[in-house]
Design a protein around this motif. Structure first.
Motif, mmCIF file in Angstrom:
data_model
loop_
_atom_site.group_PDB
_atom_site.id
_atom_site.type_symbol
_atom_site.label_atom_id
_atom_site.label_comp_id
_atom_site.label_asym_id
_atom_site.label_seq_id
_atom_site.Cartn_x
_atom_site.Cartn_y
_atom_site.Cartn_z
ATOM 1 N N UNK A 1 2.969 -9.938 3.186
ATOM 2 C CA UNK A 1 2.795 -10.563 1.873
ATOM 3 C C UNK A 1 4.145 -10.720 1.187
ATOM 4 N N UNK A 2 4.360 -11.884 0.595
ATOM 5 C CA UNK A 2 5.626 -12.152 -0.032
ATOM 6 C C UNK A 2 5.791 -11.389 -1.331
ATOM 7 N N UNK A 3 7.057 -11.173 -1.690
ATOM 8 C CA UNK A 3 7.373 -10.402 -2.888
ATOM 9 C C UNK A 3 6.798 -11.055 -4.132
ATOM 10 N N UNK A 4 6.846 -12.387 -4.203
ATOM 11 C CA UNK A 4 6.367 -13.071 -5.395
ATOM 12 C C UNK A 4 4.854 -12.955 -5.563
ATOM 13 N N UNK A 5 4.156 -12.589 -4.482
ATOM 14 C CA UNK A 5 2.718 -12.354 -4.557
ATOM 15 C C UNK A 5 2.409 -10.882 -4.756
ATOM 16 N N UNK A 6 3.180 -10.002 -4.105
ATOM 17 C CA UNK A 6 2.896 -8.569 -4.131
ATOM 18 C C UNK A 6 3.116 -7.959 -5.510
ATOM 19 N N UNK A 7 4.208 -8.306 -6.165
ATOM 20 C CA UNK A 7 4.496 -7.717 -7.473
ATOM 21 C C UNK A 7 3.449 -8.101 -8.530
ATOM 22 N N UNK A 8 3.044 -9.378 -8.625
ATOM 23 C CA UNK A 8 1.965 -9.700 -9.564
ATOM 24 C C UNK A 8 0.658 -8.984 -9.242
ATOM 25 N N UNK A 9 0.371 -8.805 -7.940
ATOM 26 C CA UNK A 9 -0.836 -8.081 -7.549
ATOM 27 C C UNK A 9 -0.781 -6.643 -8.036
ATOM 28 N N UNK A 10 0.371 -6.000 -7.873
ATOM 29 C CA UNK A 10 0.530 -4.621 -8.338
ATOM 30 C C UNK A 10 0.394 -4.549 -9.852
ATOM 31 N N UNK A 11 1.027 -5.470 -10.562
ATOM 32 C CA UNK A 11 0.938 -5.483 -12.021
ATOM 33 C C UNK A 11 -0.494 -5.710 -12.477
ATOM 34 N N UNK A 12 -1.198 -6.626 -11.818
ATOM 35 C CA UNK A 12 -2.589 -6.910 -12.183
ATOM 36 C C UNK A 12 -3.479 -5.701 -11.946
ATOM 37 N N UNK A 13 -3.243 -5.004 -10.843
ATOM 38 C CA UNK A 13 -4.054 -3.837 -10.506
ATOM 39 C C UNK A 13 -3.917 -2.755 -11.569
ATOM 40 N N UNK A 14 -2.684 -2.436 -11.955
ATOM 41 C CA UNK A 14 -2.480 -1.378 -12.948
ATOM 42 C C UNK A 14 -2.879 -1.829 -14.349
ATOM 43 N N UNK A 15 -2.693 -3.095 -14.649
ATOM 44 C CA UNK A 15 -3.143 -3.598 -15.957
ATOM 45 C C UNK A 15 -4.657 -3.500 -16.070
ATOM 46 N N UNK A 16 -5.351 -3.795 -14.982
ATOM 47 C CA UNK A 16 -6.807 -3.679 -14.976
ATOM 48 C C UNK A 16 -7.240 -2.225 -15.160
ATOM 49 N N UNK B 1 2.082 6.456 -0.924
ATOM 50 C CA UNK B 1 1.829 5.395 0.052
ATOM 51 C C UNK B 1 3.006 5.288 1.024
ATOM 52 N N UNK B 2 4.228 5.366 0.505
ATOM 53 C CA UNK B 2 5.410 5.294 1.364
ATOM 54 C C UNK B 2 5.464 6.488 2.319
ATOM 55 N N UNK B 3 5.143 7.686 1.831
ATOM 56 C CA UNK B 3 5.134 8.865 2.688
ATOM 57 C C UNK B 3 4.022 8.775 3.732
ATOM 58 N N UNK B 4 2.897 8.188 3.349
ATOM 59 C CA UNK B 4 1.800 7.998 4.303
ATOM 60 C C UNK B 4 2.226 7.062 5.423
ATOM 61 N N UNK B 5 2.976 6.026 5.070
ATOM 62 C CA UNK B 5 3.503 5.117 6.087
ATOM 63 C C UNK B 5 4.498 5.839 6.988
ATOM 64 N N UNK B 6 5.295 6.738 6.407
ATOM 65 C CA UNK B 6 6.233 7.520 7.219
ATOM 66 C C UNK B 6 5.477 8.444 8.168
ATOM 67 N N UNK B 7 4.386 9.029 7.692
ATOM 68 C CA UNK B 7 3.562 9.871 8.559
ATOM 69 C C UNK B 7 3.039 9.062 9.739
ATOM 70 N N UNK C 1 7.897 -2.474 4.222
ATOM 71 C CA UNK C 1 8.815 -3.243 3.370
ATOM 72 C C UNK C 1 8.277 -3.267 1.946
ATOM 73 N N UNK C 2 9.141 -3.541 0.990
ATOM 74 C CA UNK C 2 8.765 -3.455 -0.422
ATOM 75 C C UNK C 2 7.539 -4.295 -0.779
ATOM 76 N N UNK C 3 7.434 -5.543 -0.339
ATOM 77 C CA UNK C 3 6.244 -6.318 -0.709
ATOM 78 C C UNK C 3 4.946 -5.680 -0.219
ATOM 79 N N UNK C 4 4.955 -5.175 1.023
ATOM 80 C CA UNK C 4 3.756 -4.549 1.563
ATOM 81 C C UNK C 4 3.468 -3.225 0.871
ATOM 82 N N UNK C 5 4.524 -2.490 0.487
ATOM 83 C CA UNK C 5 4.339 -1.242 -0.253
ATOM 84 C C UNK C 5 3.667 -1.516 -1.597
#
Length: 378
Positions: A1-16, A96-102, A108-112
């Motif tokens: 997922x591209x950065x321009x899509x991932x960041x708005x998704x994250x913002x929308x999720x927490x705003x909700x 989530x990042x530590x889970x990926x390390x496990x 990558x940042x967009x997927x995170x």
């Protein structure tokens, strides 16, 4: 997922989420208990003699944890809630990042960002933020230490400190011993001992009270038979319609502890062993509230990294469906559920009991040495 899509998704999720909290008037009851614990330490009052909120909640953590909560007493409640919400949101991304390390699959940042946005709506994570709990902080600290490279300086210390805050992670010390990682286990035990010693030095009366009395008052935490409790004890109590099942749950808990740790010790990969240990601890603990089950996040990461998409989809459904809240659970109705509602009321422990089946060959004839690299998934 591209950065321009991932960041708005994250913002929308927490705003909700924030909007939902505002509409529901989320009290963050556990956060208020932490604040009261910090105030009791700062003022020198009885740490285990008070109750707060309309639910009359008492302090249940060791004295060391109460010492860490002192700064919470310095902030007004609205500011404290905002700080905790922002902190837990950041910790979720770290988890989530530590889970990926496990799972040996760095994100990558967009997927995170996308994974964090989705993980927020897993019921244990959602409840952790809603109650202002410290589950994510505890899980992050434990998972960070467990996934550090073999031979890292003071590896095990953070795990011991984690157990000093919330006792359940102490089961990982047994896991380390069974895996032959005695140095890490000893370091973790020393870290835990240091937290107890610090608590005894600064709060001698409270420490004596906790370690000789309050620790064994499991009813102090809450009613173990309600659907909120997703441990074996809660499952058995509701299945039997008995609020105090005694040996009917204690004996199965001993068997599950032995089997779970044995499987963890023989697991081919450290990721499997860590997850088996975490879910074993959640099963055998007298009380494992739904928000304690945030270990579903690394479970999903490992399953997806190994290509087990169907199993991951099932796990995701279980941890988002909130089935325990769909059955009657007002008053004593938790103890009167018909047979067909019992699985809905105990979705998490039933899934955890079947966790070894999620792996085709979860065990091998010998444990993986700390310096060995786990085999790549087929």
């Amino acid at each position: 997922m591209r950065k321009r899509t991932a960041l708005p998704l994250l913002a929308l999720s927490f705003a909700s989420f924030v909007t939902l909290c505002a509409l529901r008037g989320a009290p963050m009851a556990d956060l208020l208990v932490y604040r009261a614990e910090g105030a009791a330490v700062a003022r020198g009052t009885d740490l285990y003699g008070f109750t707060v909120t309309e639910w009359r909640l008492p302090a249940t953590y060791p004295p060391f944890a109460a010492i860490l909560f002192v700064p919470a007493a310095w902030l007004p409640v609205p500011a404290l809630k905002a700080a905790f919400l922002a902190g837990n949101a950041s910790l979720l991304a770290v988890f989530v990042a530590l889970s990926a390390r496990l799972a040996s699959r760095p994100l990558p940042l967009p997927l995170l960002c996308s994974a964090t946005a989705v993980a927020l709506w897993l019921e244990p994570v959602f409840q952790t933020l809603l109650f202002g709990q410290v589950n994510l902080a505890v899980a992050c600290l434990a998972l960070w230490d467990l996934t550090r490279p073999p031979g890292a300086r003071a590896k095990g210390l953070a795990l011991g400190v984690t157990a000093g805050i919330k006792l359940t992670p102490a089961v990982f010390v047994a896991y380390l011993l069974l895996r032959g990682r005695t140095r890490e286990a000893a370091t973790a035990a020393a870290g835990f001992g240091a937290t107890a010693a610090l608590g005894a030095a600064l709060l001698p009366s409270a420490s004596a009270d906790f370690w000789t009395r309050r620790l064994y008052e499991t009813g102090r935490v809450g009613k173990a038979w309600i659907v909120d409790n997703q441990s074996l004890r809660g499952l058995v109590a509701r299945a039997l319609g008995d609020p105090a099942p005694g040996l009917a749950w204690a004996l199965p808990a001993v068997l599950v502890a032995a089997a779970g740790l044995a499987l963890a010790a023989r697991a081919r990969r450290d990721s499997h062993g860590i997850l088996l240990t975490a879910f074993t601890a959640l099963l055998i603990c007298p009380v494992s509230w739904t928000h304690h089950w945030v270990w579903c996040v690394p479970l999903l990461a490992v399953l997806l990294a190994e290509g087990r998409t169907r199993t991951a989809a099932l796990v995701a459904v279980v941890f988002t469906a909130r089935t325990m809240w769909l059955v009657p659970h007002e008053g004593a109705l938790d103890l009167e559920l018909p047979w067909w509602q019992q699985p809905l009321a105990a979705a998490y422990p039933l899934l955890a009991l079947g966790l070894p089946l999620a792996y085709d060959s979860v065990t091998s004839r010998r444990p993986v040495a700390p310096t060995e690299r786990p085999a790549e998934p087929a």
